[in-house]
Design an enzyme around this catalytic site. Structure first.
Site, PDB file in Angstrom:
ATOM      1  N   ASP A 129       0.846  -1.188   0.000  1.00 29.24           N
ATOM      2  CA  ASP A 129       0.000   0.000   0.000  1.00 29.24           C
ATOM      3  C   ASP A 129       0.883   1.241   0.000  1.00 29.24           C
ATOM      4  OD1 ASP A 129      -2.312   1.467  -0.030  1.00 29.24           O
ATOM      5  OD2 ASP A 129      -2.669   1.320   2.129  1.00 29.24           O
ATOM      6  N   HIS A 136      -3.482  13.932   0.773  1.00 27.36           N
ATOM      7  CA  HIS A 136      -3.731  13.022   1.896  1.00 27.36           C
ATOM      8  C   HIS A 136      -2.554  13.056   2.880  1.00 27.36           C
ATOM      9  CE1 HIS A 136      -4.955   9.522   4.199  1.00 27.36           C
ATOM     10  NE2 HIS A 136      -3.832   8.901   3.899  1.00 27.36           N
ATOM     11  N   GLU A 202     -10.575   4.039   3.591  1.00 30.62           N
ATOM     12  CA  GLU A 202      -9.671   4.809   2.743  1.00 30.62           C
ATOM     13  C   GLU A 202     -10.028   4.542   1.292  1.00 30.62           C
ATOM     14  OE1 GLU A 202      -5.561   4.130   3.954  1.00 30.62           O
ATOM     15  OE2 GLU A 202      -5.754   5.724   5.461  1.00 30.62           O
ATOM     16  N   LYS A 256      -4.499  -1.832  10.275  1.00 33.19           N
ATOM     17  CA  LYS A 256      -4.804  -2.013   8.853  1.00 33.19           C
ATOM     18  C   LYS A 256      -5.024  -3.469   8.451  1.00 33.19           C
ATOM     19  CE  LYS A 256      -3.773   2.269   7.420  1.00 33.19           C
ATOM     20  NZ  LYS A 256      -4.653   3.092   6.588  1.00 33.19           N
ATOM     21  N   THR A 260      -9.168  -5.634   4.014  1.00 36.68           N
ATOM     22  CA  THR A 260      -9.070  -4.715   2.878  1.00 36.68           C
ATOM     23  C   THR A 260     -10.033  -5.251   1.830  1.00 36.68           C
ATOM     24  OG1 THR A 260      -6.708  -4.419   3.335  1.00 36.68           O
ATOM     25  CG2 THR A 260      -7.484  -3.676   1.190  1.00 36.68           C
TER      26      THR A 260
END
Ligand code: CA
Length: 424
Positions: A129, A136, A202, A256, A260
């Site tokens: 990623d 951002h 995100e 995280k 995803t």
């Protein structure tokens, strides 16, 4: 461009100019297989291939579409992908009778999209990623470190990224469980354990790698796009409170790695070609290995819709564009491999949150609500600082052509409450 004999509305994401690949299973039974989207339908490529209509020499005897992932087809090369795409565009034309008039074959090969289940299209080996949007990086940097130190000194010189977790990548529609974890609030002296209270999304896009490179070699920036099979939408679900406590000094980890989500349809670079544009102009001179000679970005509209449990209809909370990304996918690939790291077929390289310069183009709640200080007013009177249980969040993307759209469909996910932690 000719039209298809399959009816496609002007706002459909899947006209004959697109033909994205996916893996599906008919709801009435059968094994997973590869298809392309056209209008409201899916064309089963395993049937078309077996019928002999494709006629691509490189695919003879391989059955690359009678598989549960795209990996074997992805591992081939751009010439083969292009031949298949051109052939499919011919077969689907309204003035080409070869498939149009074979009614028995059409009956077997076309499914309505509502009658199929879309599956994770790729076996993803490694997931990286990036952090490629300057807006951002600036927004997050300002919140975490103040305006003076917002952008780290390396940011304009290299595409910052981290190695993510491939095992928890899920297909659109998968429910997302609110993670439990360790966090530390400013009010408490010691860390606490419990459900994430700053649950975020995100808005990202990702490229899926076709042919990789050998260990010890690198991919030059101007050859990098030959290694991209296609693009998908990515939602990098984020637990901000867990992330804030754990991220120094090595970066994101449990904040995280719990999930995803990606969209099911993989859109080719060839389909995006009419929408190629320059990204932002570099603000400092880039090292030669990062200097891309052609336009490296695409004009892709992006939007995020949120629907809470008590909301009658969804609300658009963000509108952005892929072209805001400072670092292109080709630059990301060149940087990823410059030290000799090998990319492999099926790897996912995500862009990082795609924020623009306007408030509505901020691609995460962290930025949209400025760390929870400026809640969003929802259409039923509720407020949102962070995602709540029962919220359904949907990302979508499309390129607007003259009378048609090259779309990505959507990636969606609904938030489930955290597990009770007495049970873990
Ligand atoms: Ca991210």
């Amino acid at each position: 461009m000719n039209h298809s004999f399959i009816e496609v509305k002007t706002d459909s994401h899947f006209p004959i100019q697109n033909l994205p690949y996916g893996v599906f299973r008919p709801k009435n039974g059968g094994t997973p297989r590869v298809g392309v989207a056209i209008g409201d339908y899916v064309l089963d490529l395993s049937i078309i291939d077996a019928s002999g209509l494709l006629n691509i020499p490189e695919l003879q005897g391989k059955e690359v579409f009678k598989q549960s992932t795209l990996n074997e087809f992805m591992s081939m090369n751009r010439k083969v992908w292009s031949s298949v795409r051109t052939r499919l565009q011919t077969l689907l034309r309204s003035d080409e009778p070869i498939l149009r008039d074979q009614f028995v074959l059409r009956d077997q090969a076309f499914y309505q999209q509502k009658d199929v289940e879309m599956l994770l299209p790729v076996e993803i080996g490694d997931y990286t990623d990036f952090y490629a949007s300057k807006e951002h990086a600036m927004n997050v940097g300002m919140m975490f470190r103040g305006k003076e130190n917002a952008l780290m000194p390396n940011w304009l010189n290299l595409p910052v990224g981290y190695h993510g977790r491939a095992s928890s990548i899920v297909i659109s529609g998968t429910d997302i469980r609110r993670p439990l974890g360790q966090m530390k609030t400013p009010e408490s002296e010691t860390p606490i354990f419990g459900p994430c209270l700053r649950f975020d999304f995100e808005l990202e896009m990702g490229c899926l790698i076709g042919p990789g490179n050998k260990l010890g070699t690198s991919i030059p920036v101007d050859e990098a796009e030959d290694h991209i099979f296609g693009l998908v939408l990515v939602n990098d679900w984020s637990a901000r409170d867990i992330q804030a406590w754990e991220y120094q000094p090595l970066g994101p980890f449990l904040g995280k790695n719990f999930a995803t989500s990606i969209s099911p349809w993989v859109v080719s670079i060839e389909a995006l070609e009419p929408f190629r544009v320059n990204g932002p102009t570099p603000e400092v001179e880039q090292l030669p290995y990062l200097q891309q000679s052609r336009k490296g970005s695409f004009d892709i509209e992006l939007a995020v819709n949120l629907r809470g449990e008590n909301m009658e209809y969804p609300q658009r909370i963000c509108q952005s564009n892929f072209r805001h990304l400072y670092w292109s996918m080709a630059q990301q690939i060149a940087h990823h491999t410059v030290g000799g790291c090998n990319l492999r077929t099926g790897d996912l390289l995500a862009s990082g949150t795609i924020s623009g310069s306007t408030p509505e183009s901020r691609g995460s709640l962290l930025e949209l609500t400025w760390g929870g200080l400026e809640p969003i007013l929802m259409n039923n009177g509720e407020q949102r600082k962070w995602l709540e249980d029962g919220d359904e969040l949907t990302l979508t993307a499309w390129c607007q052509g003259n009378g048609y759209r090259i779309g990505f469909g959507e990636v969606t996910g609904c938030i489930l409450p955290a597990l009770e932690f007495s049970k873990i």
